[in-house]
Design an enzyme around this catalytic site. Structure first.
Site, PDB file in Angstrom:
ATOM      1  N   GLU A 101      50.419  29.173  30.979  1.00 24.97           N
ATOM      2  CA  GLU A 101      49.537  30.350  30.953  1.00 24.97           C
ATOM      3  C   GLU A 101      49.121  30.724  32.373  1.00 24.97           C
ATOM      4  OE1 GLU A 101      46.420  30.044  27.926  1.00 24.97           O
ATOM      5  OE2 GLU A 101      45.063  31.187  29.214  1.00 24.97           O
ATOM      6  N   ASP A 103      46.350  33.301  34.166  1.00 24.18           N
ATOM      7  CA  ASP A 103      45.188  34.097  33.747  1.00 24.18           C
ATOM      8  C   ASP A 103      44.475  34.881  34.835  1.00 24.18           C
ATOM      9  OD1 ASP A 103      45.130  32.935  31.161  1.00 24.18           O
ATOM     10  OD2 ASP A 103      43.983  31.231  31.904  1.00 24.18           O
ATOM     11  N   GLU A 105      40.822  36.675  34.558  1.00 28.92           N
ATOM     12  CA  GLU A 105      39.673  36.921  33.685  1.00 28.92           C
ATOM     13  C   GLU A 105      38.552  37.505  34.535  1.00 28.92           C
ATOM     14  OE1 GLU A 105      40.145  33.698  30.181  1.00 28.92           O
ATOM     15  OE2 GLU A 105      38.819  33.070  31.788  1.00 28.92           O
ATOM     16  N   HIS A 118      38.097  35.397  37.797  1.00 31.58           N
ATOM     17  CA  HIS A 118      38.335  33.988  37.509  1.00 31.58           C
ATOM     18  C   HIS A 118      39.833  33.844  37.214  1.00 31.58           C
ATOM     19  CE1 HIS A 118      37.126  30.166  35.351  1.00 31.58           C
ATOM     20  NE2 HIS A 118      38.160  30.469  34.588  1.00 31.58           N
ATOM     21  N   THR A 119      40.509  32.958  37.924  1.00 30.10           N
ATOM     22  CA  THR A 119      41.944  32.767  37.662  1.00 30.10           C
ATOM     23  C   THR A 119      42.186  31.320  37.234  1.00 30.10           C
ATOM     24  OG1 THR A 119      42.489  32.114  39.935  1.00 30.10           O
ATOM     25  CG2 THR A 119      42.584  34.467  39.428  1.00 30.10           C
ATOM     26  N   ARG A 129      42.708  24.534  36.605  1.00 29.47           N
ATOM     27  CA  ARG A 129      43.109  24.946  37.960  1.00 29.47           C
ATOM     28  C   ARG A 129      42.405  26.255  38.323  1.00 29.47           C
ATOM     29  NH1 ARG A 129      48.538  23.391  35.980  1.00 29.47           N
ATOM     30  NH2 ARG A 129      48.954  21.329  36.842  1.00 29.47           N
ATOM     31  N   GLU A 130      41.087  26.273  38.103  1.00 30.52           N
ATOM     32  CA  GLU A 130      40.348  27.515  38.295  1.00 30.52           C
ATOM     33  C   GLU A 130      40.154  27.840  39.775  1.00 30.52           C
ATOM     34  OE1 GLU A 130      39.221  24.855  36.629  1.00 30.52           O
ATOM     35  OE2 GLU A 130      39.028  25.464  34.536  1.00 30.52           O
ATOM     36  N   TRP A 196      28.990  30.978  29.084  1.00 31.56           N
ATOM     37  CA  TRP A 196      29.392  30.426  30.386  1.00 31.56           C
ATOM     38  C   TRP A 196      29.674  31.454  31.475  1.00 31.56           C
ATOM     39  CZ3 TRP A 196      34.279  31.575  32.447  1.00 31.56           C
ATOM     40  CH2 TRP A 196      35.196  32.129  31.548  1.00 31.56           C
ATOM     41  N   GLY A 200      27.024  31.077  35.114  1.00 27.23           N
ATOM     42  CA  GLY A 200      27.204  29.861  34.343  1.00 27.23           C
ATOM     43  C   GLY A 200      26.521  29.887  32.979  1.00 27.23           C
ATOM     44  N   ARG A 279      33.938  17.216  40.957  1.00 24.61           N
ATOM     45  CA  ARG A 279      34.617  17.269  39.667  1.00 24.61           C
ATOM     46  C   ARG A 279      35.772  16.275  39.583  1.00 24.61           C
ATOM     47  NH1 ARG A 279      37.538  22.828  37.957  1.00 24.61           N
ATOM     48  NH2 ARG A 279      38.478  22.182  35.986  1.00 24.61           N
TER      49      ARG A 279
HETATM   50  C1  LIG Z   1      26.646  37.734  39.218  1.00 27.75           C
HETATM   51  O1  LIG Z   1      25.737  37.993  40.247  1.00 27.75           O
HETATM   52  C2  LIG Z   1      25.167  36.841  40.832  1.00 27.75           C
HETATM   53  C3  LIG Z   1      24.097  37.296  41.823  1.00 27.75           C
HETATM   54  O2  LIG Z   1      24.682  38.067  42.840  1.00 27.75           O
HETATM   55  C4  LIG Z   1      26.243  36.001  41.488  1.00 27.75           C
HETATM   56  O3  LIG Z   1      25.697  34.807  41.973  1.00 27.75           O
HETATM   57  C5  LIG Z   1      27.342  35.697  40.460  1.00 27.75           C
HETATM   58  O4  LIG Z   1      28.426  35.047  41.105  1.00 27.75           O
HETATM   59  C6  LIG Z   1      27.825  36.979  39.819  1.00 27.75           C
HETATM   60  N1  LIG Z   1      28.890  36.804  38.861  1.00 27.75           N
HETATM   61  C7  LIG Z   1      28.852  36.024  37.786  1.00 27.75           C
HETATM   62  C8  LIG Z   1      30.025  36.090  36.879  1.00 27.75           C
HETATM   63  O5  LIG Z   1      27.918  35.288  37.495  1.00 27.75           O
END
Ligand SMILES: *[C@@H]1O[C@H](CO)[C@@H](O)[C@H](O)[C@H]1NC(C)=O
Ligand SMILES: *[C@@H]1O[C@H](CO)[C@@H](O)[C@H](O)[C@H]1NC(C)=O
Ligand SMILES: *[C@@H]1O[C@H](CO)[C@@H](O)[C@H](O)[C@H]1NC(C)=O
Length: 292
Positions: A101, A103, A105, A118-119, A129-130, A196, A200, A279
């Protein structure tokens, strides 16, 4: 006559692979909408595909053809405004539990906060392997081109023609499996991952802003089309057939590409599994230490 037809059918199955270029992209002919109960729509005579997401479901499509190697391009315009918790994707994948795969994303964010690209890359069922990037433009204002080059020597992810990530075939020197024998389809989807995706999982999807919509345009797959299913002889003959005449089969990064790749990784990369020693306390995966 019937026997001859059977013979022809068998011959066609045997030559289950042909080299094929799609020059005019049309979603009606190139993809099937696979889920989302009406939330995915093909518009403008097949020139545009929109995916939408609400609290009940996302939506998605997949390419009709399966490929072994090729160059895959799509233009996407991502969910605008408050897109926190949403994920829009473009990826290639084979089937089964030892699948390969590749990706892209796109992780949404609050209005004004940056998207994260995100790959990831799986070979023989193994991912982890992000690598993540910020983009150098607002991906919700216009369509931008996201591409995968996949040939026997490397996989390259591109954004508007700029390489952002390269995964080399180092099977011989490291023993790390490389995707090279399972045919893949291309997929696109829009779904909710607020457990997530954004910071996060700290920032949740605001469903009062739904439905969320992402748009796709000009999907092209220039590669070896396989009708023979996964793996096996058909895949090999496909690779051999493709090796002859196609630029993508041998395409390498030129010096400009190498420079651009370095520029992106220095300025826009925000996460790399290869430097995540917390990790991988017993050492990062072997492909991370290869020096070529
Ligand atoms: C969303 O914005 C925050 C604040 O700038 C950043 O830390 C974060 O990397 C951004 N993206 C995601 C997917 O959380
Ligand atoms: C270098 O690559 C970028 C895309 O990554 C392209 O826009 C630019 O024209 C290239 N420059 C040269 C000199 O080839
Ligand atoms: C569609 O994609 C192909 C291949 O990436 C590209 O050559 C072509 O310029 C694109 N067309 C439009 C209208 O963007």
């Amino acid at each position: 006559m019937a026997t001859f037809r059977l013979f022809l059918a068998a011959l066609l199955l045997f030559l289950s692979c042909s080299v094929f270029s799609v020059l005019t992209a049309n979603f009606y002919q190139d993809v099937d909408i696979t889920w989302g109960d009406g939330r995915a729509k093909i518009l403008d005579n097949g020139q545009l595909l929109t995916l939408s997401l609400d609290r009940y479901s996302g939506s998605g499509f997949q390419s009709r053809n399966q490929h072994l190697f090729g160059r895959f391009d799509v233009q996407m315009k991502l969910v605008a405004g408050d897109s926190a918790g949403t994920v829009a994707t473009f990826y290639l994948s084979s089937q089964g539990n030892t699948h390969d795969e590749i990706d892209f994303e796109f992780l949404g964010n609050l209005s004004g906060d940056p998207y994260v690209l995100h790959t990831n890359l799986y070979s023989q069922g193994k991912g982890d392997r992000e690598q993540q990037f910020y983009l150098w433009f607002d991906p919700t204002k216009d369509f931008h081109t996201y591409s995968v080059l996949w040939n026997p020597s490397h996989i390259v992810f591109y954004v508007d023609g700029t390489p952002i990530r390269e995964f080399k075939n180092r099977e011989t020197s490291t023993g790390v499996a490389y995707p090279k024998s399972q045919t893949m389809r291309a997929y696109g989807s829009l779904w909710d991952a607020d457990d997530w995706a954004t910071r996060g999982g700290l920032v949740k999807t605001d469903w009062s802003k739904a439905p969320f919509t992402a748009a796709y345009r000009n999907f092209t797959a220039d590669g070896c089309v396989s009708w023979g299913g996964n793996g096996g002889t058909s895949a090999t003959s496909c690779a051999n057939a493709a090796a002859g005449s196609n630029a993508w089969m041998r395409q390498e990064l030129d010096s400009n590409g190498t420079e651009r790749l370095k520029w992106v990784r220095t300025n826009y990369m925000i996460y790399d599994y290869c430097t995540d020693w917390r990790r991988f306390p017993r050492g990062v995966p072997p492909e991370c230490n290869a020096s070529d």
